[in-house]
Structures are given as structure tokens and as C-alpha cells.
Motif scaffolding. Structure first.
Motif, PDB file in Angstrom:
ATOM      1  N   ASP A  49       0.934  -1.056  -0.131  1.00 41.70           N
ATOM      2  CA  ASP A  49      -0.024   0.014   0.016  1.00 41.70           C
ATOM      3  C   ASP A  49       0.914   1.215  -0.098  1.00 41.70           C
ATOM      4  OD1 ASP A  49      -1.467   2.231   0.882  1.00 41.70           O
ATOM      5  OD2 ASP A  49      -3.025   1.067   2.013  1.00 41.70           O
ATOM      6  N   GLU A  50       0.926   2.042  -1.042  1.00 47.36           N
ATOM      7  CA  GLU A  50       2.052   2.734  -1.523  1.00 47.36           C
ATOM      8  C   GLU A  50       2.241   3.993  -0.136  1.00 47.36           C
ATOM      9  OE1 GLU A  50       4.903   2.786  -2.781  1.00 47.36           O
ATOM     10  OE2 GLU A  50       4.444   1.140  -3.749  1.00 47.36           O
ATOM     11  N   TYR A  51       1.052   4.463   0.118  1.00 50.37           N
ATOM     12  CA  TYR A  51       0.924   5.665   0.988  1.00 50.37           C
ATOM     13  C   TYR A  51       1.347   5.210   2.674  1.00 50.37           C
ATOM     14  CZ  TYR A  51      -0.669   8.744   4.500  1.00 50.37           C
ATOM     15  OH  TYR A  51      -0.808   9.584   5.543  1.00 50.37           O
ATOM     16  N   ALA A  52       0.873   4.155   2.928  1.00 54.53           N
ATOM     17  CA  ALA A  52       1.349   3.425   4.125  1.00 54.53           C
ATOM     18  C   ALA A  52       2.703   3.053   4.057  1.00 54.53           C
ATOM     19  CB  ALA A  52       0.297   2.266   4.678  1.00 54.53           C
ATOM     20  N   ALA A  53       3.314   2.398   2.990  1.00 55.52           N
ATOM     21  CA  ALA A  53       4.659   1.981   2.954  1.00 55.52           C
ATOM     22  C   ALA A  53       5.478   3.372   3.021  1.00 55.52           C
ATOM     23  CB  ALA A  53       4.778   1.372   1.568  1.00 55.52           C
ATOM     24  N   SER A  54       4.907   4.379   2.593  1.00 55.68           N
ATOM     25  CA  SER A  54       6.039   5.652   2.542  1.00 55.68           C
ATOM     26  C   SER A  54       6.155   6.175   4.041  1.00 55.68           C
ATOM     27  CB  SER A  54       5.294   6.690   1.451  1.00 55.68           C
ATOM     28  OG  SER A  54       4.123   7.226   2.181  1.00 55.68           O
ATOM     29  N   VAL A  55       5.018   6.029   4.697  1.00 57.37           N
ATOM     30  CA  VAL A  55       4.983   6.322   6.157  1.00 57.37           C
ATOM     31  C   VAL A  55       5.871   5.344   6.881  1.00 57.37           C
ATOM     32  CG1 VAL A  55       3.761   6.550   8.485  1.00 57.37           C
ATOM     33  CG2 VAL A  55       2.698   7.223   6.027  1.00 57.37           C
ATOM     34  N   VAL A  56       5.920   4.043   6.604  1.00 60.86           N
ATOM     35  CA  VAL A  56       6.737   3.035   7.107  1.00 60.86           C
ATOM     36  C   VAL A  56       8.006   3.268   6.814  1.00 60.86           C
ATOM     37  CG1 VAL A  56       7.404   0.786   7.211  1.00 60.86           C
ATOM     38  CG2 VAL A  56       4.827   1.110   7.298  1.00 60.86           C
ATOM     39  N   ARG A  57       8.442   3.659   5.797  1.00 61.24           N
ATOM     40  CA  ARG A  57       9.949   3.887   5.200  1.00 61.24           C
ATOM     41  C   ARG A  57      10.377   5.180   6.158  1.00 61.24           C
ATOM     42  NH1 ARG A  57       7.469   3.371   0.040  1.00 61.24           N
ATOM     43  NH2 ARG A  57       8.041   1.263  -0.864  1.00 61.24           N
ATOM     44  N   ARG A  58       9.741   6.327   6.232  1.00 62.55           N
ATOM     45  CA  ARG A  58       9.934   7.423   6.887  1.00 62.55           C
ATOM     46  C   ARG A  58      10.187   7.076   8.405  1.00 62.55           C
ATOM     47  NH1 ARG A  58       6.463  12.557   8.303  1.00 62.55           N
ATOM     48  NH2 ARG A  58       8.023  13.758   8.806  1.00 62.55           N
ATOM     49  N   ILE A  59       9.269   6.320   9.038  1.00 65.12           N
ATOM     50  CA  ILE A  59       9.490   5.838  10.553  1.00 65.12           C
ATOM     51  C   ILE A  59      10.971   5.323  10.637  1.00 65.12           C
ATOM     52  CG2 ILE A  59       8.831   4.151  12.036  1.00 65.12           C
ATOM     53  CD1 ILE A  59       5.779   4.730  11.307  1.00 65.12           C
ATOM     54  N   PHE A  60      11.190   4.407   9.804  1.00 62.99           N
ATOM     55  CA  PHE A  60      12.592   3.673   9.724  1.00 62.99           C
ATOM     56  C   PHE A  60      13.731   4.795   9.525  1.00 62.99           C
ATOM     57  CE2 PHE A  60      10.222  -0.260   9.645  1.00 62.99           C
ATOM     58  CZ  PHE A  60      11.246  -1.244  10.046  1.00 62.99           C
ATOM     59  N   SER A  61      13.517   5.523   8.626  1.00 62.72           N
ATOM     60  CA  SER A  61      14.410   6.729   8.179  1.00 62.72           C
ATOM     61  C   SER A  61      14.760   7.830   9.373  1.00 62.72           C
ATOM     62  CB  SER A  61      13.911   7.499   6.964  1.00 62.72           C
ATOM     63  OG  SER A  61      14.892   8.473   6.764  1.00 62.72           O
ATOM     64  N   LEU A  62      13.568   7.841  10.155  1.00 56.38           N
ATOM     65  CA  LEU A  62      13.628   9.015  11.272  1.00 56.38           C
ATOM     66  C   LEU A  62      14.656   8.320  12.353  1.00 56.38           C
ATOM     67  CD1 LEU A  62      10.193  10.520  11.239  1.00 56.38           C
ATOM     68  CD2 LEU A  62      12.184  11.791  10.677  1.00 56.38           C
ATOM     69  N   ILE A  91       6.095  13.693  15.737  1.00 57.68           N
ATOM     70  CA  ILE A  91       6.162  14.181  14.267  1.00 57.68           C
ATOM     71  C   ILE A  91       4.872  13.813  13.579  1.00 57.68           C
ATOM     72  CG2 ILE A  91       7.395  14.168  12.260  1.00 57.68           C
ATOM     73  CD1 ILE A  91      10.039  13.859  14.093  1.00 57.68           C
ATOM     74  N   LEU A  92       4.596  12.519  13.694  1.00 61.88           N
ATOM     75  CA  LEU A  92       3.328  11.899  12.836  1.00 61.88           C
ATOM     76  C   LEU A  92       2.023  12.469  13.314  1.00 61.88           C
ATOM     77  CD1 LEU A  92       4.520   8.236  12.335  1.00 61.88           C
ATOM     78  CD2 LEU A  92       4.932  10.116  10.690  1.00 61.88           C
ATOM     79  N   ASN A  93       1.886  12.713  14.456  1.00 61.29           N
ATOM     80  CA  ASN A  93       0.665  13.194  15.144  1.00 61.29           C
ATOM     81  C   ASN A  93       0.533  14.780  14.795  1.00 61.29           C
ATOM     82  OD1 ASN A  93      -0.388  10.888  16.364  1.00 61.29           O
ATOM     83  ND2 ASN A  93       0.975  11.176  18.053  1.00 61.29           N
ATOM     84  N   ALA A  94       1.692  15.535  14.757  1.00 63.32           N
ATOM     85  CA  ALA A  94       1.749  16.787  14.593  1.00 63.32           C
ATOM     86  C   ALA A  94       1.404  17.184  13.026  1.00 63.32           C
ATOM     87  CB  ALA A  94       3.002  17.502  14.933  1.00 63.32           C
ATOM     88  N   GLU A  95       1.877  16.302  12.236  1.00 60.98           N
ATOM     89  CA  GLU A  95       1.482  16.336  10.715  1.00 60.98           C
ATOM     90  C   GLU A  95       0.005  15.712  10.329  1.00 60.98           C
ATOM     91  OE1 GLU A  95       4.767  14.281   8.753  1.00 60.98           O
ATOM     92  OE2 GLU A  95       6.293  15.966   9.289  1.00 60.98           O
ATOM     93  N   GLY A  96      -0.618  15.315  11.239  1.00 62.52           N
ATOM     94  CA  GLY A  96      -1.963  14.668  11.070  1.00 62.52           C
ATOM     95  C   GLY A  96      -1.848  13.426  10.155  1.00 62.52           C
ATOM     96  N   VAL A  97      -0.828  12.724  10.385  1.00 62.05           N
ATOM     97  CA  VAL A  97      -0.895  11.323   9.823  1.00 62.05           C
ATOM     98  C   VAL A  97      -1.513  10.383  10.404  1.00 62.05           C
ATOM     99  CG1 VAL A  97       0.660   9.380   9.079  1.00 62.05           C
ATOM    100  CG2 VAL A  97       1.440  11.717   8.894  1.00 62.05           C
ATOM    101  N   LEU A  98      -2.571   9.634   9.831  1.00 62.25           N
ATOM    102  CA  LEU A  98      -3.498   8.790  10.547  1.00 62.25           C
ATOM    103  C   LEU A  98      -2.673   7.503  10.884  1.00 62.25           C
ATOM    104  CD1 LEU A  98      -6.600   8.493   7.998  1.00 62.25           C
ATOM    105  CD2 LEU A  98      -6.614   9.614  10.144  1.00 62.25           C
ATOM    106  N   CYS A  99      -2.821   7.015  12.182  1.00 66.67           N
ATOM    107  CA  CYS A  99      -2.290   5.930  12.684  1.00 66.67           C
ATOM    108  C   CYS A  99      -2.896   4.810  12.272  1.00 66.67           C
ATOM    109  CB  CYS A  99      -2.428   5.882  14.331  1.00 66.67           C
ATOM    110  SG  CYS A  99      -4.250   5.710  14.881  1.00 66.67           S
TER     111      CYS A  99
END
Length: 174
Positions: free
Chosen positions: A58-71, A84-92
Motif C-alpha cells: 500500500d504505497e501511502y502507508a509504505a511511505s510512512v513506514v519508510r519514513r519511520i525507519f529513516s527517522l 512528528i506523525l501526530n503533529a502532521e496529522g498522519v493517520l495511525c
């Protein structure tokens, strides 16, 4: 008559045990073949439209996962990443599943929790599914009983069953 009723009850109990055993065997066989048998795939993946036992990214959610690993590799802590994810309004993950129309309920989170947390980030950073390994059989539940975690020796881990979101080098760093 009582004797017939007793025999019938014994037969029914044995029949139920046999069916249960056959279902468990079928599930284990699918797990060992690397097929996904769960109701909901991990965040970052979705079931294939062509085969419900295969996972697709799932490309959208995968991009969030990649970002989590990167951060995390950049030195951010799990709580900071969640913030950070909460402040940006990214859905859990649970809210993202609901947003996509899935009838999902996370029994591990507090009622009404709709945000990223330390434990969610921690869970994502520890899931081998993100490097393409299918990991199943981590929990077991007997009928009428609570779900229990199984020992890691009992888990069914099949490597390279689906496209990874995270490369091995990133996984090793984390």
C-alpha cells in the motif's frame, strides 16, 4: 434412550475436535507455504485483489513506514517519531484501516485512541514483514479462551514471500 444420547454427545464432541484439528492443520499448511491468512495485513500492506493470501504494498502507508525507519536511523526516538506523525496529522494504522473502509478494531489500544504512540512505532520497527518475511503463528487462541503469545520457536517465518518495504541494510541498522 439415555445410552443413545450419551453416545451421540460423545460422537459430537469427537467430531468437533476432529474438525478443529483439520482446520488448524489447514491453517498451518498455508502458513508454511508463506500464504497470508490473517484478517488484516500489517500497516504498509494490503491483500492482493487477485489472491487474498498474497500481500501487496500500500504505497501511502509504505511511505510512512519508510519514513519511520529513516527517522529512527537519523537518531529520532520512538516517542519523538510518534509526535512528528501526530503533529502532521498522519493517520495511525488503526485509523488508516477505518478510513479505507475496513471494519478494524485494535483491542490493544485504549478506547478512543486515534494517534501514533511509542508502542505503535516500536511494533513497526520490529516487524520482519517489512523486509519481505511472512511471520505468522505468533499468537494462539483456543475456543472460549484468551489469545496467548506463542514462543518464538513456534512462529512460522517464511522469507521472501512478498515485496519488502524496507531493504535489508536499513533493517540491520535499525
Amino acid at each position: 434412550y439415555d445410552m443413545l444420547l450419551a453416545i451421540k454427545n460423545i460422537f459430537n464432541e469427537q467430531y468437533a475436535r476432529d474438525i478443529s484439528q483439520k482446520v488448524q492443520t489447514a491453517i498451518r499448511t498455508k502458513q508454511k507455504a508463506g500464504e497470508f491468512i490473517g484478517a488484516f495485513p500489517s500497516y504498509g500492506y494490503k491483500k492482493s485483489a487477485a489472491d487474498k493470501n498474497k500481500l501487496e504494498i500500500d504505497e501511502y502507508a509504505a511511505s510512512v513506514v519508510r519514513r519511520i525507519f529513516s527517522l529512527y536511523i537519523q537518531g529520532y526516538g520512538k516517542q519523538k517519531i510518534a509526535g512528528i506523525l501526530n503533529a502532521e496529522g498522519v493517520l495511525c494504522p488503526s485509523e488508516y484501516k477505518k478510513f479505507n473502509g475496513e471494519n478494524y478494531r485494535n483491542s490493544n489500544c485504549l478506547e478512543g485512541t486515534t494517534y501514533w504512540s511509542y508502542s505503535t512505532i516500536n511494533s513497526i520497527l520490529h516487524k520482519e514483514i517489512y523486509i519481505g518475511n511472512m511471520v505468522q503463528g505468533t499468537k494462539h487462541q483456543n475456543i472460549g479462551r484468551r489469545q496467548k503469545r506463542t514462543s518464538k520457536q513456534e512462529w512460522v517465518i517464511i522469507a521472501h514471500t512478498h515485496e519488502p518495504i524496507i531493504d535489508q541494510a536499513t533493517w540491520d541498522k535499525v
